[in-house]
Design a protein around this motif. Structure first.
Motif: not given
Ligand code: SF4
Length: 330
Positions: A43-56, A243-247
């Motif tokens: 789990t990783e944030a692809c940009m600063d501030g994202c609380v979802i952190q769906c990246s890896n 807004l990011c799609v995963f929002n």
């Molecule tokens: S929810 Fe969107 S902004 Fe956050 S880590 Fe996933 S792709 Fe990046």
């Protein structure tokens, strides 16, 4: 979910399930990342501030960077679609695509078509069958992706994308709309996504309106146009707002939350249907661009094989009537 629905593109969209697919599932990816440690993280944030952190971040056996991120669409197009059930094999292809600045969906779809051609009885003049990658063959597949960068004849062809590869080899099963390769949701099973692929001004782009997360019978063609329309309008509005799609997983069902944020930030008093209005304005502008570029209703279609070739194991076909496709924006 896609694994359960039987809609995972497999061996150039000739099936919807790959034997041994558990080896490239989300759970297997999580377990591999955790077992290897090092720089890897599930789990990783692809940009600063994202609380979802769906990246890896995926580490190799030495704990060093293999690739970041490894996503579902890449597992589908560069994995199952190539008959490849190896996370390390897919990660290597993904890393090469990243380094070359290439889309893994387009490259995976083009490779799938090339692999189907490698199994045909005849090949175009001048093509050496021994140089073509085969389904399930990780090493030659990665080499060929590397050749895109070197500009070998086969690498250069692969780099031109799925439609160019299909035409060069005379393959009839080309998974693309408006020149854009199809993503990892087979439209014979996820029919709302099929409507999006067909009617989106962007071509077969799942990010333009993915319907698979909606609580619906995805093989029921009666729902498909309505699901796709609402999803495309929502996506277009969110894209325009940055807004990011995963929002959408968090506030998609609560557009009032997004509106409240906008009203607060801009001192506005936007009406409840403002996001839908915004989405429609975006899509109308994109469609006007397409029309000026020469696209017509005839381009708002899936390749014919999706209607004629049933998809194992469900034997489902894409059967949304063309009149309904044509009425989606009327
Ligand atoms: S929810 Fe969107 S902004 Fe956050 S880590 Fe996933 S792709 Fe990046």
């Amino acid at each position: 979910m896609i694994l359960c629905l039987g809609g995972l593109p497999t061996r150039n969209f000739s099936a919807g399930q790959l034997q041994g697919v558990e080896a490239i599932s989300g759970e297997a990816l999580h377990d591999l990342i955790m077992a290897r440690g090092g720089v890897g993280t599930p789990t990783e944030a692809c940009m600063d501030g994202c609380v979802i952190q769906c990246s890896n971040i995926v580490a190799d056996a030495q704990g060093q960077l293999a690739v970041a991120p490894l996503e579902f669409e890449t597992l589908g197009l560069c994995g199952a679609n190539l008959g490849l059930a190896s996370l390390d094999g897919i990660a290597r292809i993904n890393r090469l695509c990243n380094d070359l600045g290439l889309d893994t969906i387009e490259v995976g779809a083009a490779l799938g078509v090339m692999m189907e051609a490698a199994e045909s009885e005849t090949l175009p003049n001048g093509i050496d069958r021994a140089l073509l990658p085969r389904f399930g063959e990780a090493e030659r597949t990665a080499e060929l992706v590397e050749e895109i960068g070197w500009g070998t004849p086969l690498g250069a062809l692969l780099g031109r994308g799925v439609v160019a590869v299909g035409r060069a080899f005379g393959v009839r099963r080309i998974p693309a709309v408006k020149g854009q390769a199809m993503s990892a949701y087979d439209p014979r099973v996820i029919k709302g996504a099929g409507v999006t692929y067909a009617t989106s001004p962007q071509g077969a782009d799942h990010t333009a309106g993915l319907t698979v997360f909606a609580p619906a019978n995805h093989r029921d063609s009666a729902n498909a146009v309505a699901l796709s329309r609402s999803s495309q309008l929502q996506r277009a509005a969110y894209d325009a707002l940055g807004l990011c799609v995963f929002n959408l997983g968090a506030i998609g069902p609560r557009p009032d939350v997004a509106l409240a944020m906008l009203n607060e930030a801009y001192g506005a008093d936007l009406p409840a249907d403002w996001l839908t209005t915004l989405g429609r304005r975006v899509i109308d502008a994109e469609r006007a661009f397409d029309r000026a570029a020469g696209f017509t209703d005839a381009d708002d279609r899936l390749p014919e094989f999706f209607a004629h070739k049933p998809l194992p194991p469900t034997d489902s076909r894409f059967d949304v009537p063309e009149t309904e496709l044509d009425s989606i924006w009327s």
